[in-house]
Design a protein around this motif. Structure first.
Motif, short mmCIF file in Angstrom:
data_model
loop_
_atom_site.label_atom_id
_atom_site.label_comp_id
_atom_site.label_asym_id
_atom_site.label_seq_id
_atom_site.Cartn_x
_atom_site.Cartn_y
_atom_site.Cartn_z
N UNK A 133 0.83 -1.20 0.00
CA UNK A 133 0.00 0.00 0.00
C UNK A 133 0.87 1.25 0.00
N UNK A 134 0.56 2.18 -0.91
CA UNK A 134 1.27 3.45 -0.98
C UNK A 134 0.31 4.52 -0.48
N UNK A 135 0.42 4.87 0.80
CA UNK A 135 -0.55 5.79 1.39
C UNK A 135 -0.48 7.17 0.74
N UNK B 109 -14.63 -2.22 16.55
CA UNK B 109 -13.47 -3.03 16.89
C UNK B 109 -12.64 -3.49 15.71
N UNK B 110 -12.98 -3.05 14.51
CA UNK B 110 -12.20 -3.42 13.32
C UNK B 110 -10.84 -2.73 13.38
N UNK B 111 -9.78 -3.46 13.10
CA UNK B 111 -8.45 -2.88 13.07
C UNK B 111 -7.85 -3.02 11.67
N UNK B 112 -6.90 -2.16 11.37
CA UNK B 112 -6.25 -2.18 10.07
C UNK B 112 -4.93 -1.43 10.19
N UNK B 113 -4.11 -1.55 9.16
CA UNK B 113 -2.89 -0.76 9.10
C UNK B 113 -3.25 0.69 8.80
N UNK B 114 -2.53 1.61 9.42
CA UNK B 114 -2.76 3.03 9.14
C UNK B 114 -2.61 3.32 7.65
N UNK B 115 -1.75 2.59 6.99
CA UNK B 115 -1.50 2.83 5.57
C UNK B 115 -2.72 2.59 4.70
N UNK B 116 -3.69 1.84 5.20
CA UNK B 116 -4.90 1.56 4.42
C UNK B 116 -6.00 2.58 4.65
N UNK B 117 -5.84 3.46 5.62
CA UNK B 117 -6.89 4.43 5.91
C UNK B 117 -7.16 5.35 4.71
N UNK B 118 -6.15 5.87 4.00
CA UNK B 118 -6.47 6.69 2.83
C UNK B 118 -7.29 5.95 1.78
N UNK B 119 -7.00 4.67 1.56
CA UNK B 119 -7.82 3.94 0.59
C UNK B 119 -9.25 3.80 1.08
#
Length: 228
Positions: free
Chosen positions: A2-4, A116-126
């Motif tokens: 992922x390229x944020x 409670x869903x978690x994810x990498x910060x890098x995926x937030x822009x997508x």
């Protein structure tokens, strides 16, 4: 990978398209029903503004929303506002999201979203890109799934296929537009059903925006997907 930074640029472009389109409607049109059951176009625009602020919270380590009730109440409060106020809020909240995304940060960290869903910060822009693009379509003002950028369509199909992967209530399914292929549903050595069609139609089906009537299902009937 992922390229944020790339995705933040895509969010910026998608937001500009949305702002330009919404600026062409009037107050009466904004109050009319959107394509989302129970929501006017004003609800959709208000949700997009509040979602931008919610994702700023996520990036800055705060709860995404104070509660589900507060989230819903904020949308109801903001939905009836006149067009100029809605546009200003959408533009300013979008700018706040961009500023939060541009700030130096550890993009490999894990963040918490709703429920409670978690994810990498890098995926937030997508995730924000998906909100802007799909809800632009939901407004029903001339922007359709077929108008979405090809990159977004391919990646969102992949995202949704992964989201439904492993679901025991969905048969093992192969999804293909003739060029790319994805697997979803129950884990199996071989898919039970192959669903094929244009990428926009596949996305519409996976995202609950179309009924899948334009798709072909081989090896079984078109799987019924749960709501997002």
């Amino acid at each position: 990978m992922i390229d944020h930074a790339h995705d933040l640029a895509c969010v910026r472009d998608a937001t500009e398209r949305l702002l330009t389109a919404v600026a062409e409607v009037d107050n009466a049109s904004l109050a009319e029903p959107s394509r989302l059951p129970g929501w006017s176009r004003g609800h959709v625009v208000a949700h997009l503004a509040r979602n931008a602020d919610a994702l700023v919270n996520v990036l800055q380590g705060r709860p995404m929303y104070a509660s589900a009730e507060v989230r819903d109440a904020d949308i109801e409060r903001d939905a009836p506002r006149p067009l100029d106020v809605q546009l200003a809020d959408l533009r300013e909240s979008g700018a706040r999201f961009q500023a939060a995304g541009d700030a130096p940060a550890d993009w490999t960290r894990t963040v918490e979203l709703r429920n409670g869903v978690t994810d990498s910060a890098s995926r937030v822009p997508f995730r924000r890109w998906a909100e802007v693009e799909l809800h632009h379509v939901d407004l029903g003002i001339g922007y359709e799934l077929e108008d979405l950028p090809d990159e977004f369509t391919e990646r969102e199909i992949d995202f949704l296929a992964q989201r439904f992967s492993g679901r025991s209530d969905i048969p093992a399914t192969r999804v293909t537009d003739g060029t790319h292929a994805w697997r979803t549903g129950r884990t199996a050595d071989e898919p039970e059903v192959t669903v094929s069609g244009p990428a926009a139609q596949l996305l519409g089906w996976l995202a609950g925006r179309r009924d899948g009537g334009a798709l072909k299902a081989r090896g079984g009937t078109l799987p019924k997907l749960p709501p997002l």
